[in-house]
Design a protein around this motif. Structure first.
Motif, mmCIF file in Angstrom:
data_model
loop_
_atom_site.group_PDB
_atom_site.id
_atom_site.type_symbol
_atom_site.label_atom_id
_atom_site.label_comp_id
_atom_site.label_asym_id
_atom_site.label_seq_id
_atom_site.Cartn_x
_atom_site.Cartn_y
_atom_site.Cartn_z
ATOM 1 N N SER A 105 0.519 5.629 -0.360
ATOM 2 C CA SER A 105 -0.529 6.204 -1.468
ATOM 3 C C SER A 105 -0.008 5.374 -2.563
ATOM 4 O O SER A 105 -1.011 5.214 -3.560
ATOM 5 N N GLU A 106 1.259 5.314 -2.799
ATOM 6 C CA GLU A 106 1.534 4.733 -4.060
ATOM 7 C C GLU A 106 1.448 3.336 -4.089
ATOM 8 O O GLU A 106 0.867 2.554 -5.344
ATOM 9 N N GLN A 107 1.351 2.645 -2.979
ATOM 10 C CA GLN A 107 0.904 0.972 -3.130
ATOM 11 C C GLN A 107 -0.389 1.184 -3.315
ATOM 12 O O GLN A 107 -1.132 0.034 -4.000
ATOM 13 N N ARG A 108 -1.299 1.933 -2.639
ATOM 14 C CA ARG A 108 -2.741 1.894 -2.664
ATOM 15 C C ARG A 108 -2.969 2.071 -4.262
ATOM 16 O O ARG A 108 -3.804 1.448 -4.871
ATOM 17 N N GLY A 109 -2.329 3.059 -4.860
ATOM 18 C CA GLY A 109 -2.548 3.358 -6.248
ATOM 19 C C GLY A 109 -2.385 2.056 -7.163
ATOM 20 O O GLY A 109 -3.018 1.634 -8.081
ATOM 21 N N LYS A 110 -1.235 1.347 -6.611
ATOM 22 C CA LYS A 110 -0.995 -0.077 -7.431
ATOM 23 C C LYS A 110 -2.086 -0.961 -7.400
ATOM 24 O O LYS A 110 -2.493 -1.530 -8.211
ATOM 25 N N ILE A 111 -2.562 -1.070 -6.126
ATOM 26 C CA ILE A 111 -3.857 -2.163 -5.887
ATOM 27 C C ILE A 111 -4.851 -1.521 -6.874
ATOM 28 O O ILE A 111 -5.639 -2.474 -7.420
ATOM 29 N N ASP A 112 -5.214 -0.396 -6.712
ATOM 30 C CA ASP A 112 -6.353 0.169 -7.605
ATOM 31 C C ASP A 112 -6.217 -0.092 -9.027
ATOM 32 O O ASP A 112 -7.260 -0.626 -9.689
ATOM 33 N N GLU A 113 -4.792 -0.026 -9.427
ATOM 34 C CA GLU A 113 -4.789 -0.276 -10.892
ATOM 35 C C GLU A 113 -5.045 -1.745 -11.186
ATOM 36 O O GLU A 113 -5.624 -1.944 -12.153
ATOM 37 N N ILE A 114 -4.198 -2.595 -10.227
ATOM 38 C CA ILE A 114 -4.479 -4.074 -10.577
ATOM 39 C C ILE A 114 -6.155 -4.453 -10.586
ATOM 40 O O ILE A 114 -6.547 -5.479 -11.130
ATOM 41 N N LEU A 115 -6.809 -3.728 -9.450
ATOM 42 C CA LEU A 115 -8.094 -4.292 -9.517
ATOM 43 C C LEU A 115 -8.638 -3.961 -10.853
ATOM 44 O O LEU A 115 -9.530 -4.712 -10.978
#
Ligand code: ADP
Length: 250
Positions: free
Chosen positions: A124-134
């Motif tokens: 979920s941390e990795q997914r959160g990071k992708i969302d932030e960058i998106l």
């Protein structure tokens, strides 16, 4: 401490190609969290400087320090990338047959430190990071589009996003707005202004209107004949007689 606390410190770097001095005792330092613009007429040595920082070109003399102790002039391109210097070239090189989301995911998982998780589910941390960058790269809502279908500007932003996924300590951008529309250029300026203070970034750019927008609070370095001709705030370098002379031609 030879680096004066800078993230990057070039000390009298010279690069000689067949007797021609592309860099002539170039000295330059970049502070942590700085967004530095490097400008200069064609042939000034901007690309050669980036090539020296990334290990693509070996300096004929001089030293390039990264962080407090690392001597880039003794490291391979691969070692330098691994040490945390990320470069985005002028032409975007995204995985066209993958979605925007997958591109960011791949960029993260291809990072050596994370590679064992290539086939694992995202945390979920990795997914959160992708969302932030998106969000940062203005592609949230387009994450399931194939990268090959994006506009040129969107591909450039995606590539900046891919670079950020790898958490580099120093980001080098080669003419990030080349080929972009005015609207895309303006959005790229906004994006870089959002990164200011959070990342150490060196931008080489020809587009002066763009440089003016991103250099408002920062330092601009003007290269000429392989060395620093002028350096300071944009309004100072713009008013510098020597800068005007080299841009207008003698
Ligand atoms: P800029 O990026 O500022 O336009 P470059 O770093 O590309 O400048 O080039 C600086 C000078 O070095 C130019 O005059 C160029 O022709 C020369 N140069 C660059 N790379 C090479 C090379 N591999 N061999 C010979 N000369 C080169």
């Amino acid at each position: 401490d030879t680096t004066h606390g800078a993230i990057l410190y070039l000390e009298e770097i010279s690069v000689v190609f067949d007797g021609f001095r592309a860099l002539n005792k170039l000295s330059l330092d970049i502070s942590v969290g700085e967004l530095r613009c490097i400008i200069g007429p064609n042939g000034a040595g901007k690309t050669t400087m980036m090539d020296v920082i990334t290990g693509k070109t070996r300096p004929t003399s001089g030293t390039a320090y990264f962080g407090q102790t690392m001597d880039l002039s003794r490291m391979s391109e691969h070692q330098i990338a691994h040490a945390g210097i990320g470069r985005k070239f002028q032409r975007p090189t995204v995985f066209e047959q993958h979605t925007v989301f997958e591109n960011l995911e791949l960029a993260m998982k291809l990072d050596k430190r994370v590679r064992p998780t290539l086939f694992a589910r995202l945390s979920s941390e990795q997914r959160g990071k992708i969302d932030e960058i998106l969000k940062l790269i203005r592609l949230n809502g387009s994450e399931h589009r194939l990268a090959g279908l994006l506009s040129h500007g969107q591909k450039q932003w995606l590539e900046i996003g891919m670079l950020l996924m790898q958490e580099p300590q120093l980001i080098l951008l080669d003419e990030p707005v080349a080929g972009m529309s005015d609207a895309e250029t303006a959005r790229t300026a906004e994006l870089l202004n959002e990164l200011r203070g959070k990342h150490s970034i060196v931008v080489v750019e020809h587009d002066m209107a763009f440089v003016t927008e991103i250099a408002q609070q920062g330092v601009v370095t003007v290269l000429h004949e392989g060395a620093v001709l002028a350096q300071g705030r944009m309004e100072e370098v713009q008013a510098d007689e020597r800068v005007i002379e080299v841009y207008l031609g003698r």
